[in-house]
Design a protein around this motif. Structure first.
Motif, PDB file in Angstrom:
ATOM      1  N   ALA A 148       0.855  -1.192   0.000  1.00 43.01           N
ATOM      2  CA  ALA A 148       0.000   0.000   0.000  1.00 43.01           C
ATOM      3  C   ALA A 148       0.891   1.242   0.000  1.00 43.01           C
ATOM      4  O   ALA A 148       2.005   1.229   0.534  1.00 43.01           O
ATOM      5  CB  ALA A 148      -0.920   0.014   1.203  1.00 43.01           C
ATOM      6  N   SER A 149       0.387   2.308  -0.581  1.00 46.21           N
ATOM      7  CA  SER A 149       1.137   3.564  -0.612  1.00 46.21           C
ATOM      8  C   SER A 149       0.220   4.721  -0.268  1.00 46.21           C
ATOM      9  O   SER A 149      -1.014   4.589  -0.285  1.00 46.21           O
ATOM     10  CB  SER A 149       1.775   3.783  -1.992  1.00 46.21           C
ATOM     11  N   VAL A 150       0.830   5.857   0.032  1.00 43.72           N
ATOM     12  CA  VAL A 150       0.086   7.081   0.305  1.00 43.72           C
ATOM     13  C   VAL A 150       0.865   8.229  -0.315  1.00 43.72           C
ATOM     14  O   VAL A 150       2.104   8.217  -0.328  1.00 43.72           O
ATOM     15  CB  VAL A 150      -0.111   7.295   1.824  1.00 43.72           C
ATOM     16  N   ARG A 151       0.139   9.173  -0.849  1.00 40.95           N
ATOM     17  CA  ARG A 151       0.790  10.316  -1.471  1.00 40.95           C
ATOM     18  C   ARG A 151       0.420  11.603  -0.747  1.00 40.95           C
ATOM     19  O   ARG A 151      -0.469  11.625   0.104  1.00 40.95           O
ATOM     20  CB  ARG A 151       0.402  10.421  -2.950  1.00 40.95           C
ATOM     21  N   SER A 152       1.091  12.677  -1.093  1.00 44.23           N
ATOM     22  CA  SER A 152       0.862  13.976  -0.437  1.00 44.23           C
ATOM     23  C   SER A 152      -0.496  14.547  -0.820  1.00 44.23           C
ATOM     24  O   SER A 152      -1.155  14.094  -1.761  1.00 44.23           O
ATOM     25  CB  SER A 152       1.964  14.952  -0.830  1.00 44.23           C
ATOM     26  N   ASP A 153      -0.886  15.580  -0.087  1.00 46.90           N
ATOM     27  CA  ASP A 153      -2.202  16.184  -0.317  1.00 46.90           C
ATOM     28  C   ASP A 153      -2.304  16.904  -1.661  1.00 46.90           C
ATOM     29  O   ASP A 153      -3.372  16.961  -2.269  1.00 46.90           O
ATOM     30  CB  ASP A 153      -2.560  17.144   0.826  1.00 46.90           C
ATOM     31  N   VAL A 154      -1.205  17.473  -2.148  1.00 47.42           N
ATOM     32  CA  VAL A 154      -1.197  18.151  -3.448  1.00 47.42           C
ATOM     33  C   VAL A 154       0.086  17.762  -4.182  1.00 47.42           C
ATOM     34  O   VAL A 154       1.075  17.367  -3.558  1.00 47.42           O
ATOM     35  CB  VAL A 154      -1.275  19.691  -3.308  1.00 47.42           C
ATOM     36  N   PRO A 155       0.103  17.881  -5.507  1.00 52.36           N
ATOM     37  CA  PRO A 155       1.325  17.555  -6.250  1.00 52.36           C
ATOM     38  C   PRO A 155       2.335  18.690  -6.185  1.00 52.36           C
ATOM     39  O   PRO A 155       2.010  19.823  -5.790  1.00 52.36           O
ATOM     40  CB  PRO A 155       0.810  17.364  -7.682  1.00 52.36           C
ATOM     41  N   THR A 156       3.535  18.400  -6.600  1.00 50.97           N
ATOM     42  CA  THR A 156       4.531  19.461  -6.763  1.00 50.97           C
ATOM     43  C   THR A 156       4.140  20.291  -7.984  1.00 50.97           C
ATOM     44  O   THR A 156       3.529  19.788  -8.922  1.00 50.97           O
ATOM     45  CB  THR A 156       5.927  18.864  -6.982  1.00 50.97           C
ATOM     46  N   SER A 157       4.493  21.561  -7.951  1.00 51.33           N
ATOM     47  CA  SER A 157       4.144  22.444  -9.065  1.00 51.33           C
ATOM     48  C   SER A 157       5.089  22.235 -10.238  1.00 51.33           C
ATOM     49  O   SER A 157       6.308  22.152 -10.064  1.00 51.33           O
ATOM     50  CB  SER A 157       4.203  23.908  -8.622  1.00 51.33           C
ATOM     51  N   ARG A 158       4.540  22.175 -11.440  1.00 50.75           N
ATOM     52  CA  ARG A 158       5.382  22.019 -12.623  1.00 50.75           C
ATOM     53  C   ARG A 158       6.234  23.254 -12.882  1.00 50.75           C
ATOM     54  O   ARG A 158       7.180  23.208 -13.660  1.00 50.75           O
ATOM     55  CB  ARG A 158       4.501  21.761 -13.855  1.00 50.75           C
ATOM     56  N   ARG A 159       5.883  24.353 -12.255  1.00 56.02           N
ATOM     57  CA  ARG A 159       6.636  25.585 -12.461  1.00 56.02           C
ATOM     58  C   ARG A 159       7.817  25.719 -11.510  1.00 56.02           C
ATOM     59  O   ARG A 159       8.575  26.675 -11.598  1.00 56.02           O
ATOM     60  CB  ARG A 159       5.697  26.784 -12.303  1.00 56.02           C
ATOM     61  N   GLU A 160       7.955  24.794 -10.593  1.00 60.47           N
ATOM     62  CA  GLU A 160       9.096  24.823  -9.684  1.00 60.47           C
ATOM     63  C   GLU A 160      10.258  24.051 -10.295  1.00 60.47           C
ATOM     64  O   GLU A 160      10.110  22.883 -10.641  1.00 60.47           O
ATOM     65  CB  GLU A 160       8.726  24.204  -8.333  1.00 60.47           C
ATOM     66  N   PRO A 161      11.409  24.665 -10.443  1.00 59.87           N
ATOM     67  CA  PRO A 161      12.538  23.953 -11.044  1.00 59.87           C
ATOM     68  C   PRO A 161      13.048  22.830 -10.148  1.00 59.87           C
ATOM     69  O   PRO A 161      13.512  21.806 -10.645  1.00 59.87           O
ATOM     70  CB  PRO A 161      13.597  25.044 -11.215  1.00 59.87           C
ATOM     71  N   LEU A 162      12.967  23.016  -8.832  1.00 57.39           N
ATOM     72  CA  LEU A 162      13.441  22.012  -7.885  1.00 57.39           C
ATOM     73  C   LEU A 162      12.363  21.730  -6.848  1.00 57.39           C
ATOM     74  O   LEU A 162      11.712  22.652  -6.357  1.00 57.39           O
ATOM     75  CB  LEU A 162      14.701  22.494  -7.152  1.00 57.39           C
ATOM     76  N   TYR A 163      12.186  20.466  -6.546  1.00 55.58           N
ATOM     77  CA  TYR A 163      11.315  20.112  -5.421  1.00 55.58           C
ATOM     78  C   TYR A 163      12.008  19.013  -4.622  1.00 55.58           C
ATOM     79  O   TYR A 163      12.469  18.008  -5.185  1.00 55.58           O
ATOM     80  CB  TYR A 163       9.935  19.626  -5.863  1.00 55.58           C
ATOM     81  N   TYR A 164      12.050  19.202  -3.297  1.00 57.79           N
ATOM     82  CA  TYR A 164      12.741  18.253  -2.430  1.00 57.79           C
ATOM     83  C   TYR A 164      11.900  17.977  -1.195  1.00 57.79           C
ATOM     84  O   TYR A 164      11.278  18.888  -0.634  1.00 57.79           O
ATOM     85  CB  TYR A 164      14.102  18.833  -2.010  1.00 57.79           C
ATOM     86  N   PHE A 165      11.877  16.731  -0.782  1.00 63.53           N
ATOM     87  CA  PHE A 165      11.243  16.374   0.489  1.00 63.53           C
ATOM     88  C   PHE A 165      12.020  15.219   1.103  1.00 63.53           C
ATOM     89  O   PHE A 165      12.847  14.571   0.437  1.00 63.53           O
ATOM     90  CB  PHE A 165       9.764  16.004   0.292  1.00 63.53           C
ATOM     91  N   GLU A 166      11.772  14.972   2.377  1.00 64.16           N
ATOM     92  CA  GLU A 166      12.456  13.887   3.089  1.00 64.16           C
ATOM     93  C   GLU A 166      11.455  13.011   3.826  1.00 64.16           C
ATOM     94  O   GLU A 166      10.347  13.460   4.154  1.00 64.16           O
ATOM     95  CB  GLU A 166      13.483  14.444   4.079  1.00 64.16           C
ATOM     96  N   VAL A 167      11.876  11.782   4.074  1.00 67.24           N
ATOM     97  CA  VAL A 167      11.068  10.835   4.840  1.00 67.24           C
ATOM     98  C   VAL A 167      11.959  10.222   5.928  1.00 67.24           C
ATOM     99  O   VAL A 167      13.012   9.644   5.613  1.00 67.24           O
ATOM    100  CB  VAL A 167      10.496   9.719   3.936  1.00 67.24           C
ATOM    101  N   ARG A 168      11.544  10.379   7.173  1.00 72.34           N
ATOM    102  CA  ARG A 168      12.265   9.754   8.289  1.00 72.34           C
ATOM    103  C   ARG A 168      11.684   8.357   8.527  1.00 72.34           C
ATOM    104  O   ARG A 168      10.472   8.199   8.687  1.00 72.34           O
ATOM    105  CB  ARG A 168      12.116  10.585   9.561  1.00 72.34           C
ATOM    106  N   VAL A 169      12.554   7.360   8.574  1.00 66.80           N
ATOM    107  CA  VAL A 169      12.108   5.994   8.833  1.00 66.80           C
ATOM    108  C   VAL A 169      12.052   5.795  10.348  1.00 66.80           C
ATOM    109  O   VAL A 169      13.075   5.756  11.023  1.00 66.80           O
ATOM    110  CB  VAL A 169      13.066   4.977   8.204  1.00 66.80           C
ATOM    111  N   ARG A 170      10.850   5.682  10.870  1.00 63.10           N
ATOM    112  CA  ARG A 170      10.673   5.491  12.316  1.00 63.10           C
ATOM    113  C   ARG A 170      10.787   4.012  12.704  1.00 63.10           C
ATOM    114  O   ARG A 170      11.255   3.671  13.784  1.00 63.10           O
ATOM    115  CB  ARG A 170       9.320   6.057  12.750  1.00 63.10           C
ATOM    116  N   SER A 171      10.331   3.121  11.818  1.00 65.20           N
ATOM    117  CA  SER A 171      10.426   1.690  12.098  1.00 65.20           C
ATOM    118  C   SER A 171      10.405   0.925  10.778  1.00 65.20           C
ATOM    119  O   SER A 171       9.631   1.259   9.865  1.00 65.20           O
ATOM    120  CB  SER A 171       9.274   1.218  12.986  1.00 65.20           C
ATOM    121  N   THR A 172      11.255  -0.091  10.654  1.00 64.64           N
ATOM    122  CA  THR A 172      11.255  -0.929   9.449  1.00 64.64           C
ATOM    123  C   THR A 172      10.314  -2.119   9.597  1.00 64.64           C
ATOM    124  O   THR A 172      10.172  -2.910   8.656  1.00 64.64           O
ATOM    125  CB  THR A 172      12.681  -1.451   9.161  1.00 64.64           C
TER     126      THR A 172
END
Length: 517
Positions: free
Chosen positions: A86-110
């Motif tokens: 199963a997967s989950v995505r963000s509430d809105v997409p990244t904007s196509r007008r942004e040259p760079l988009y970055y996000f991070e995910v902290r792994v709390r438990s494997t």
């Protein structure tokens, strides 16, 4: 969170008022630019130009076996086979007008096996699959360190990751690439040809106990400033490589700077620049016979600094060409006389910059000649404003009042305040009289050097129009050099490109090439 604002170019065109510079785009709307405070200026949603950025996981877009709580996502299924993913995505997409988009995910438990995937997914990608398994998605998986790009067969990519690790994902629309990070360290390009469509930050989970936390806003573990610097460098190199073959051999940049210096009366600086250039390339400043090159009559005004200014005087430069025809000699003599008037105009500009208003206007009158009549009302208004400012600076209230009631009122009556910015200047300058300590008042900026510079610019423009033609009362183009015009045009072009969907344009910021002071 996006590293750069998608539609906030902030070119920061040079302004002596310190309030930003405004100009008009091709659509006729006024565009005002100021320097931005950081590389991650928050979006101003109220302006209606910027799309919202991802801020949390979207419960409505989560797979059946994912429990979502804001930034947290936890696997709650059986995890027996890949069909339980199963997967989950963000509430809105990244904007196509942004040259760079970055996000991070902290792994709390494997959890049981650590089958976690971090990446991006386009619209329509199924929520019962890990990112990268479906077309339109890319994912970096923690159990084996492989990267998956639109299919079930992954490629060896990076190290595995586990609880306590931070996985980053960078979408670079200027290069159309996706790159992943582990604990702030870049792992290299994972996928190409990405970014032409809307993309959602996505995380996928597969076995019980797996839990992750999204980081959609700074601070990040990775060095975001370095990402921006690298992207800007790439954008600049791309532009240069695309136009270098079509540029003339003449050094356009240097000649434009020379024109700018000469335009604003910085003759000594321009002469020094010419001398430096000539020492580096003698072939350009010397003719085949070894004598100093004197330009033709048609281009003498443009190249005066390029040739005559490196000699002892304009007269000596003209006399170096002994075989000149009489007609051409007369033309050169006329130009030499004009050069002398230009030097006088430069003296008037320097007086204005020192706040010597009466001397500046008297010297300008010598340049224009008696037949030219009185200066335009706008210049008279700015001169009166500056005279009032200088009186206030010297705490000479009677003189300041006399200027306000006399020269200033007369210039305004003659239409000198027709421009909005000039009318505002007049109101602010007069308001200085209302304060016991004008320097600390809300209009204290009128006492700063930029006010003198504005008067000096207007004075120089009038003198320049007298010497070289043009409507000194109505032609605003005489107030700026070609360099300033090109700078403003570049800012507008970049803004138009961004609004047209060119994300790379946001990486080419005019203010990056202009000193702050």
């Amino acid at each position: 969170m996006g590293i750069l604002p998608s539609l906030d170019p902030s070119p920061g065109v040079y302004s002596r008022r310190g309030r930003g510079t405004s100009f008009v785009s091709s659509r006729g709307d006024s565009i005002s630019h100021r320097r931005s405070a950081s590389i991650d200026t928050p979006r101003r949603l109220e302006e209606g130009r910027m799309a919202p950025r991802p801020s949390k996981w979207d419960v409505s877009r989560a797979g059946a076996h994912v429990a979502v709580d804001g930034m947290l996502a936890r696997y709650v299924g059986a995890g027996a086979t890949d069909r339980d993913a199963a997967s989950v995505r963000s509430d809105v997409p990244t904007s196509r007008r942004e040259p760079l988009y970055y996000f991070e995910v902290r792994v709390r438990s494997t959890g049981r096996e650590g089958f976690i995937g971090v990446g991006l997914a386009a619209s329509g990608v199924r929520a019962d699959r890990l990112p990268g398994w479906e077309p339109g998605s890319v994912g970096y998986h923690g159990d084996d360190g492989r990267v998956f790009v639109g299919g079930a067969r992954g490629n060896a990519y990076g190290p595995t990751y586990a609880a306590g690790d931070v996985v980053g994902c960078l979408l670079d629309r200027s290069k159309k690439t996706v790159e992943f990070f582990k604990n702030g360290v870049a792992l290299g390009v994972a996928a190409t040809g990405m970014g032409d469509e809307d993309m959602w930050p996505t995380v996928g989970l597969r076995t019980p106990g797996e839990e992750v936390e999204a980081v959609f806003a700074p601070p990040y573990v990775a060095d975001e400033a370095r990402m921006v610097a690298e992207a800007k460098r790439y954008a600049r190199e791309t532009v240069r490589s695309g136009v270098s073959d079509g540029l003339p051999t003449k050094d356009i940049a240097l000649d434009t700077v020379l024109a700018h210096l000469r335009h604003h009366g910085y003759v000594r600086a321009a002469r020094k620049l010419v001398q430096t250039r000539d020492r580096a390339n003698t072939n350009r400043s010397r003719g085949e016979s070894g004598y100093a090159r004197t330009p033709s009559a048609q281009c003498l005004h443009e190249e005066e600094l390029d040739s005559m200014d490196v000699s002892t005087s304009p007269e000596e430069a003209a006399m170096e060409v002994v075989d000149m025809e009489e007609e051409d000699r007369a033309k050169v003599a006329a130009v030499v006389a004009a050069a002398a008037k230009e030097e006088k105009l430069n003296q008037a500009v320097e007086c204005a910059r020192r706040g010597e208003v009466a001397k500046a206007m008297a010297t300008l009158a010598e340049v224009r000649g008696a037949e030219a009549g009185p200066p335009p009302a706008r210049l008279r208004l700015l001169a009166a404003c500056q005279a009032l400012v200088e009186a206030v600076r010297e705490k000479d209230t009677p003189t300041a009042l006399a200027v306000a009631r006399g020269d200033l009122a007369e210039a305004a009556k003659d239409g000198g305040d027709a421009r909005v910015e000039d009318a505002e200047t007049m109101r602010e300058v007069v308001a200085l009289l209302a304060y016991d300590d004008p320097a600390t008042s809300p209009v204290g900026h009128c006492l700063a050097q930029h006010q003198r510079e504005r008067f000096a610019d207007a004075l120089r423009a009038v003198g320049w129009s007298t010497l070289h033609g043009g409507n000194e009362a109505e032609d605003p183009c005489t107030e700026e050099s070609p360099l300033e015009t090109v700078t403003k045009q570049a800012a507008v072009v970049l803004r138009e490109l961004q609004e047209g969907g060119c994300a790379t344009a946001a990486l080419l910021v005019v203010q990056d090439y202009i000193p702050a002071n």
